[in-house]
Scaffold this active site. Sequence first.
Site, short mmCIF file in Angstrom:
data_model
loop_
_atom_site.label_atom_id
_atom_site.label_comp_id
_atom_site.label_asym_id
_atom_site.label_seq_id
_atom_site.Cartn_x
_atom_site.Cartn_y
_atom_site.Cartn_z
N CYS A 191 6.01 8.47 -11.43
CA CYS A 191 7.09 9.14 -10.70
C CYS A 191 7.75 8.17 -9.71
O CYS A 191 8.34 7.18 -10.14
CB CYS A 191 6.55 10.40 -10.01
SG CYS A 191 7.86 11.50 -9.44
N HIS A 220 4.19 13.29 -14.49
CA HIS A 220 2.91 13.22 -13.79
C HIS A 220 1.76 13.42 -14.77
O HIS A 220 1.36 14.55 -15.01
CB HIS A 220 2.86 14.29 -12.70
CG HIS A 220 3.74 13.99 -11.55
ND1 HIS A 220 3.31 13.26 -10.47
CD2 HIS A 220 5.04 14.28 -11.30
CE1 HIS A 220 4.30 13.11 -9.61
NE2 HIS A 220 5.36 13.73 -10.08
N GLU A 260 -1.30 13.03 -14.24
CA GLU A 260 -2.42 13.64 -13.53
C GLU A 260 -2.28 15.15 -13.41
O GLU A 260 -3.20 15.84 -12.99
CB GLU A 260 -2.59 12.99 -12.15
CG GLU A 260 -1.58 13.39 -11.07
CD GLU A 260 -0.21 12.71 -11.17
OE1 GLU A 260 0.12 12.14 -12.22
OE2 GLU A 260 0.54 12.81 -10.19
#
Lengths: 253, 207
Positions: free
Chosen positions: B80, B185, B187
């Site tokens: 990001c 993202h 994660e």
Amino acid sequence: MALPRIIPSLLLKERGFVKTIKYKNPQYIGDPFNTVKIFNSLEADEIMITDIEATKKGIDPDFDFLKEIASECFMPISYGGGIKNVDHIGKLIQCGIEKVSLNAAVMDRPAFLKEASNKFGTSTIIAVMDIKKNMFGSYGLYSYSKTKKPSITLVGYAKQLEELGAGELFINNVDLEGTMSGYDATIIAEIAENINIPIVVNGGAKSLIDMGNIIKRTKISGAAAGSVFVYHGRNNAVLISYPNQREIKEIFE
Amino acid sequence: MICIINYDTGNVGAVHNMLHVLGFESTLTNNPDEIEKASHLILPGVGAFDHGMKKLIDLGIIPVLEKKVLQQKTPILGICLGAQLMCKGSEEGQQAGLGWIDAKVKRFPLSVDGNKLVSPNIGWNEVIPKKPEILFNELEMPRFYFVHSYFIECENRENVLCESEHGIKFDSAFQKGCIFGVQFHPEKSHRFGKQLLKNFIMKDGAA
């Protein structure tokens, strides 16, 4: 374009998840760790956690507890309830919560929204509008905390939240919450036409089809629901569920 | 050791948690000595471009990062804002970026073909791979979670790993040698993100 989001809205009360009807009569649904783990394993698009008592009781967010919950989450997670200042937001982000929803504090002090959005970026901040019909049957802003409501139209308030730097607008229909009687599309459409940030709505969903329909009809970014994901069958037995991607895609076809 | 650069920009813990679940130990750090010893680097981040660059400058870690990445070719993954900082600059701010990749960061237009474009772009999106790359190994129909108001545009199309669409097409991942960047993202992207992180860590065979 981003795919529409289907979001379980989970209400927190004293470290347990509850389900309410019009935010009254909380019924215990389950242990937050287990519940969040289940949504994680079912690959939910995102989850939203709201502490329904923190603001009323004037207590701070339960940081340690939220940190433990977030460590189970490999999906986006937002939290709202009791957030009063930018330090709270900073702490929540450190806990692994990437979005915060702000409601009462912003109604009291609009400058807080601007400060928060400047500091953490617009996409971290969800502005919540609780809406409710008055005795004459027209919608207005609703405030739990009995603080003074701004005398402004809903569209006017939504625009103000957008200008102050909200990255997302969450429209929560207090009259319909938990009723499973369907979303009220008219008011949502009216607000959505005037707003350029993503909108997520909550309150009234009875099924996944309902959620798909409101998104298609009002061209919003996502729909949230509680009962749809925690109740099952005619007698509302507690059962955590979430549709798979094929099922979600089907409702948008 | 995998080093996740901790520079006060957002949810760095989530990357650490996901690596842990995958069986890789990592450390959250902004200590130049630790960064120096890293086998892999991850530059996460959310927030404003200038704020992120200033933090990297104030922490004094740009020289060690450049030594690792540009000279020693240590693999690095920008996520990001982290990926955006690797570019030359951004319409969001005045600061120059790290300039490791020939790319600019631009703002989404307010409307496309007369239709308003909602921004920020928040939500899950599919990616269109532009070349078979190790990062996308064993990922079928991947979808990832995006949250951004600005997008990356690579000047050298050879660097584009995949594209996504939000009103317009944008570059959702890039690679130049050991330098990887993703706009989304991983994660926060369930098994898709796990596989992508695993591919990044394992790309040379071992962690």
